[in-house]
Design a protein around this motif. Structure first.
Motif, PDB file in Angstrom:
ATOM      1  N   THR A 130      -8.807   4.243 -12.334  1.00 44.56           N
ATOM      2  CA  THR A 130      -8.021   5.392 -13.239  1.00 44.56           C
ATOM      3  C   THR A 130      -8.969   6.095 -14.267  1.00 44.56           C
ATOM      4  OG1 THR A 130      -7.528   3.769 -14.900  1.00 44.56           O
ATOM      5  CG2 THR A 130      -6.196   4.035 -12.922  1.00 44.56           C
ATOM      6  N   ARG A 131      -8.726   6.950 -14.952  1.00 45.66           N
ATOM      7  CA  ARG A 131      -9.316   7.528 -15.850  1.00 45.66           C
ATOM      8  C   ARG A 131      -9.381   6.438 -17.204  1.00 45.66           C
ATOM      9  NH1 ARG A 131      -9.766  13.251 -16.390  1.00 45.66           N
ATOM     10  NH2 ARG A 131      -9.575  12.978 -18.640  1.00 45.66           N
ATOM     11  N   PRO A 132     -10.459   6.594 -17.917  1.00 45.55           N
ATOM     12  CA  PRO A 132     -10.508   5.505 -19.021  1.00 45.55           C
ATOM     13  C   PRO A 132      -9.318   5.428 -19.850  1.00 45.55           C
ATOM     14  CG  PRO A 132     -12.570   6.986 -18.982  1.00 45.55           C
ATOM     15  CD  PRO A 132     -11.422   7.484 -17.952  1.00 45.55           C
ATOM     16  N   GLY A 133      -8.783   4.132 -20.379  1.00 41.78           N
ATOM     17  CA  GLY A 133      -7.598   3.901 -21.229  1.00 41.78           C
ATOM     18  C   GLY A 133      -6.357   4.299 -20.619  1.00 41.78           C
ATOM     19  N   HIS A 134      -6.090   4.479 -19.293  1.00 42.51           N
ATOM     20  CA  HIS A 134      -4.868   4.860 -18.754  1.00 42.51           C
ATOM     21  C   HIS A 134      -4.365   3.872 -17.787  1.00 42.51           C
ATOM     22  CE1 HIS A 134      -4.395   8.959 -20.276  1.00 42.51           C
ATOM     23  NE2 HIS A 134      -5.891   8.874 -20.104  1.00 42.51           N
ATOM     24  N   GLN A 135      -5.243   2.705 -17.728  1.00 39.32           N
ATOM     25  CA  GLN A 135      -5.132   1.833 -16.698  1.00 39.32           C
ATOM     26  C   GLN A 135      -3.584   0.878 -17.041  1.00 39.32           C
ATOM     27  OE1 GLN A 135      -7.454   1.626 -18.890  1.00 39.32           O
ATOM     28  NE2 GLN A 135      -7.430  -0.304 -19.834  1.00 39.32           N
TER      29      GLN A 135
ATOM     30  N   ALA B  53       0.746  -1.199   0.012  1.00 37.09           N
ATOM     31  CA  ALA B  53      -0.145  -0.097   0.034  1.00 37.09           C
ATOM     32  C   ALA B  53       0.630   1.235  -0.135  1.00 37.09           C
ATOM     33  CB  ALA B  53      -1.085  -0.120   1.055  1.00 37.09           C
ATOM     34  N   ARG B  54       1.843   1.317   0.809  1.00 39.67           N
ATOM     35  CA  ARG B  54       2.812   2.386   0.891  1.00 39.67           C
ATOM     36  C   ARG B  54       3.578   2.851  -0.276  1.00 39.67           C
ATOM     37  NH1 ARG B  54       5.253   1.157   4.887  1.00 39.67           N
ATOM     38  NH2 ARG B  54       7.242   0.088   4.018  1.00 39.67           N
ATOM     39  N   ALA B  55       3.828   1.699  -0.949  1.00 41.19           N
ATOM     40  CA  ALA B  55       4.773   1.805  -2.187  1.00 41.19           C
ATOM     41  C   ALA B  55       3.682   2.280  -3.309  1.00 41.19           C
ATOM     42  CB  ALA B  55       5.293   0.564  -2.664  1.00 41.19           C
ATOM     43  N   ALA B  56       2.516   1.756  -3.373  1.00 39.74           N
ATOM     44  CA  ALA B  56       1.586   2.141  -4.330  1.00 39.74           C
ATOM     45  C   ALA B  56       1.362   3.744  -4.420  1.00 39.74           C
ATOM     46  CB  ALA B  56       0.451   1.286  -4.286  1.00 39.74           C
ATOM     47  N   ARG B  57       0.941   4.083  -3.150  1.00 33.15           N
ATOM     48  CA  ARG B  57       0.719   5.314  -2.821  1.00 33.15           C
ATOM     49  C   ARG B  57       1.921   6.567  -3.312  1.00 33.15           C
ATOM     50  NH1 ARG B  57      -1.867   2.944   2.040  1.00 33.15           N
ATOM     51  NH2 ARG B  57      -4.089   3.122   1.543  1.00 33.15           N
ATOM     52  N   GLU B  58       3.341   6.060  -2.814  1.00 26.79           N
ATOM     53  CA  GLU B  58       4.298   6.847  -3.181  1.00 26.79           C
ATOM     54  C   GLU B  58       4.554   6.927  -4.617  1.00 26.79           C
ATOM     55  OE1 GLU B  58       7.496   5.360  -0.913  1.00 26.79           O
ATOM     56  OE2 GLU B  58       6.732   5.928   0.964  1.00 26.79           O
ATOM     57  N   ALA B  59       4.335   5.906  -5.384  1.00 28.92           N
ATOM     58  CA  ALA B  59       4.457   5.891  -6.767  1.00 28.92           C
ATOM     59  C   ALA B  59       3.624   6.575  -7.566  1.00 28.92           C
ATOM     60  CB  ALA B  59       4.516   4.452  -7.199  1.00 28.92           C
ATOM     61  N   LEU B  60       2.445   6.778  -6.869  1.00 30.89           N
ATOM     62  CA  LEU B  60       1.220   7.666  -7.903  1.00 30.89           C
ATOM     63  C   LEU B  60       0.830   8.913  -7.170  1.00 30.89           C
ATOM     64  CD1 LEU B  60      -1.140   4.528  -8.005  1.00 30.89           C
ATOM     65  CD2 LEU B  60       0.519   5.327  -9.939  1.00 30.89           C
ATOM     66  N   ALA B  61       1.911   9.331  -6.159  1.00 35.76           N
ATOM     67  CA  ALA B  61       1.438  10.574  -5.623  1.00 35.76           C
ATOM     68  C   ALA B  61       1.770  11.836  -6.695  1.00 35.76           C
ATOM     69  CB  ALA B  61       2.172  10.684  -4.255  1.00 35.76           C
ATOM     70  N   GLU B  62       2.960  11.552  -7.485  1.00 33.79           N
ATOM     71  CA  GLU B  62       3.170  12.710  -8.148  1.00 33.79           C
ATOM     72  C   GLU B  62       2.790  12.778  -9.697  1.00 33.79           C
ATOM     73  OE1 GLU B  62       4.778  15.119  -7.050  1.00 33.79           O
ATOM     74  OE2 GLU B  62       5.112  14.466  -5.059  1.00 33.79           O
ATOM     75  N   PRO B  63       2.577  13.774 -10.409  1.00 33.78           N
ATOM     76  CA  PRO B  63       2.074  13.853 -11.841  1.00 33.78           C
ATOM     77  C   PRO B  63       3.105  13.451 -12.570  1.00 33.78           C
ATOM     78  CG  PRO B  63       1.775  16.065 -10.659  1.00 33.78           C
ATOM     79  CD  PRO B  63       2.608  15.253  -9.758  1.00 33.78           C
ATOM     80  N   PRO B  64       2.904  12.728 -13.862  1.00 31.39           N
ATOM     81  CA  PRO B  64       1.651  12.744 -14.317  1.00 31.39           C
ATOM     82  C   PRO B  64       0.686  11.701 -14.074  1.00 31.39           C
ATOM     83  CG  PRO B  64       3.159  11.871 -15.849  1.00 31.39           C
ATOM     84  CD  PRO B  64       3.929  12.086 -14.522  1.00 31.39           C
ATOM     85  N   LEU B  65       1.085  10.593 -13.181  1.00 33.98           N
ATOM     86  CA  LEU B  65       0.476   9.534 -12.898  1.00 33.98           C
ATOM     87  C   LEU B  65      -0.699   9.746 -11.749  1.00 33.98           C
ATOM     88  CD1 LEU B  65       3.056   6.852 -12.188  1.00 33.98           C
ATOM     89  CD2 LEU B  65       1.388   7.114 -14.043  1.00 33.98           C
ATOM     90  N   ALA B  66      -0.513  10.749 -10.968  1.00 35.77           N
ATOM     91  CA  ALA B  66      -1.546  11.267 -10.035  1.00 35.77           C
ATOM     92  C   ALA B  66      -2.640  11.934 -10.895  1.00 35.77           C
ATOM     93  CB  ALA B  66      -1.071  12.409  -9.170  1.00 35.77           C
ATOM     94  N   ASP B  67      -2.552  12.474 -11.954  1.00 32.30           N
ATOM     95  CA  ASP B  67      -3.533  13.124 -12.856  1.00 32.30           C
ATOM     96  C   ASP B  67      -4.470  12.113 -13.409  1.00 32.30           C
ATOM     97  OD1 ASP B  67      -2.616  15.445 -12.110  1.00 32.30           O
ATOM     98  OD2 ASP B  67      -1.466  15.671 -13.896  1.00 32.30           O
ATOM     99  N   GLU B  68      -3.958  10.523 -13.595  1.00 31.63           N
ATOM    100  CA  GLU B  68      -4.821   9.680 -14.159  1.00 31.63           C
ATOM    101  C   GLU B  68      -5.540   8.819 -12.985  1.00 31.63           C
ATOM    102  OE1 GLU B  68      -4.643   9.853 -17.091  1.00 31.63           O
ATOM    103  OE2 GLU B  68      -2.996  11.095 -17.442  1.00 31.63           O
TER     104      GLU B  68
END
Length: 346
Positions: free
Chosen positions: A309-314, A268-283
Motif C-alpha cells: 500500500t501507499r505509506p501510512g495507509h496499511q 484471495a477472491r474476497a480480498a480482491r473484491e474488497a479492494l477493487a473499488e475506490p477509495p481503497l483501490a487508490d491506496e
C-alpha cells in the motif's frame, strides 16, 4: 686665481645643500608624532594643537577606518553566503538538489514524489529548516571572525581571550553535553531525512504520528491522543512506516479440517473484491497475495494475506481485508479454529 677659488667654494656649498636634513616639523608636533609615519597624528595636531588628542585621535581614526573596512567585507561575504544558501535550499525544495547534496535527498519513493502535496510540503519545510540553520551558522562564523579582527586592530591582546574562551567552551561542553548531543542528533536527522511531519514512526518508548520536529525535541502523538516529547539525543532507533511503501498484513485463522486450497481461493477472491473499488483501490501499490500457511498450532492453522500500500495507509487496508476474508470464510463454511479445551480439576 682668487676668483676661481671663490667659485669652487660656491659650487661646493651648492652641492652639499642637498645633503642637509629637511626642515623639521614644528617642535610641539615633533614631540607627539613620529615624522613621516603615515598616520593621522600630524593632521590632528595641526587642527587641534593638542598633543595627547593627536596621539589618541590617530589611533582611533586608523582603527575606525580599518573596522569599517572589516565590517564591510564581512557584510558582503555574509550576503553572498546567505544568497548561495537560499538558492541551494530553494533548489532542494523544488527537487533540484545539486550533486553534492544528492546523498542527502529525501527518503520518499520516486513513485510518490510530485503526486502528493503532503510530500511536496514536507520537502519544502525540510529545505527551509536546513537553509535557516546553515544561514545562522554562516552568520556566526563570519561575524565572529570579524569581531576578532576588529579587536586585533585596536591592540587588544587576543591570547587571553582565546584561552578563556577555550576553557569556557570545555566547561560548557561538559555541562551541556546532553544538550549538544540533542542538537547534533537533530541536525543529522534533518540532513538524512529520517522522518518528517506527518510520518507514522516508532521510537521505541513512543510511537505515533510526528507533529513537530526541532533541533532538540521531536513530538509524537500516539493512537490514544497522548503527545510525547522525545529528545533527539535519546532516539537510538527509528521505525518509519511512512517511507516508500507499507504492507498490509492479515493472518486469518482456520480449523484443522479446512480445505486449504478452497480457503486460499476464497481469501484471495474476497480480498480482491474488497479492494477493487475506490477509495481503497487508490491506496494500493501492488496485487493481493495469499502466501499460504503461516503457522500451525493445536487449535488450527493461520493463512497470511498481504498487499503493498501507499505509506501510512496499511492500517485502513488491513481492517478492510480482515473483515472481507472473515465474512467470506463464514459464507463458504470454512471451519474456524477449535476452542482450547479447559480442564477443571477435581
Amino acid at each position: 686665481m682668487r676668483r676661481t677659488y671663490q667659485t669652487m667654494l660656491l659650487g661646493s656649498a651648492l652641492d652639499t645643500s642637498a645633503l642637509l636634513p629637511p626642515s623639521p616639523m614644528p617642535l610641539g608636533e615633533a614631540q607627539f608624532c613620529a615624522p613621516a609615519d603615515g598616520s593621522w597624528c600630524p593632521v590632528v595636531y595641526r587642527m587641534t594643537g593638542i598633543g595627547w588628542l593627536a596621539e589618541f585621535g590617530s589611533g582611533l581614526i586608523d582603527g575606525a577606518l580599518k573596522t569599517v573596512l572589516i565590517l564591510a567585507v564581512a557584510i558582503v561575504i555574509r550576503l553572498a553566503a546567505h544568497r548561495a544558501i537560499a538558492r541551494v535550499a530553494k533548489g532542494v525544495g523544488e527537487g533540484r538538489a545539486p550533486a553534492l547534496l544528492r546523498p542527502l535527498r529525501e527518503r520518499a519513493g520516486h513513485r510518490l514524489l510530485g503526486s502528493s502535496s503532503t510530500l511536496i510540503e514536507r520537502r519544502r519545510q525540510r529545505a527551509a529548516t536546513i537553509g535557516s540553520l546553515l544561514r545562522s551558522v554562516a552568520s556566526f562564523v563570519i561575524y565572529g571572525t570579524a569581531f576578532v579582527l576588529v579587536l586585533g586592530e585596536f591592540g587588544v591582546n587576543l591570547t587571553p581571550i582565546i584561552a578563556s574562551a577555550g576553557v569556557l567552551g570545555v566547561a560548557v561542553g561538559f555541562g551541556a553535553q546532553n544538550l549538544i548531543k540533542d542538537f547534533l542528533s537533530g541536525m543529522f536527522m534533518m540532513l538524512e531525512d529520517q522522518y518528517g511531519v506527518g510520518d507514522v514512526v516508532d521510537f521505541g518508548p513512543a510511537s505515533g504520528t510526528v507533529e513537530t520536529i526541532g533541533l532538540r525535541v521531536s513530538t509524537v502523538r500516539d493512537i490514544e491522543g497522548t503527545l510525547w516529547y522525545v529528545r533527539n539525543g535519546e532516539i537510538t532507533r527509528v521505525g518509519n512506516y511512512s517511507q516508500h511503501f507499507s504492507i498490509a498484513l492479515v493472518d486469518v485463522p482456520v480449523g484443522h479440517g479446512a480445505d486449504l486450497h478452497l480457503a486460499t481461493e476464497v481469501a484471495a477472491r474476497a480480498a480482491r473484491e474488497a479492494l477493487a473499488e475506490p477509495p481503497l483501490a487508490d491506496e494500493l501499490l501492488g496485487e493481493v497475495q495469499v502466501l499460504g500457511v503461516q503457522s500451525v498450532n493445536a487449535e488450527g492453522l493461520t493463512l497470511r494475506v498481504t498487499v503493498t500500500t501507499r505509506p501510512g495507509h496499511q492500517v485502513t487496508v488491513r481492517r478492510a481485508l480482515s473483515e472481507a476474508v472473515a465474512t467470506a470464510f463464514t459464507e463458504a463454511g470454512i471451519p474456524p479454529p477449535a476452542r482450547p479445551s479447559v480442564t477443571v480439576g477435581a
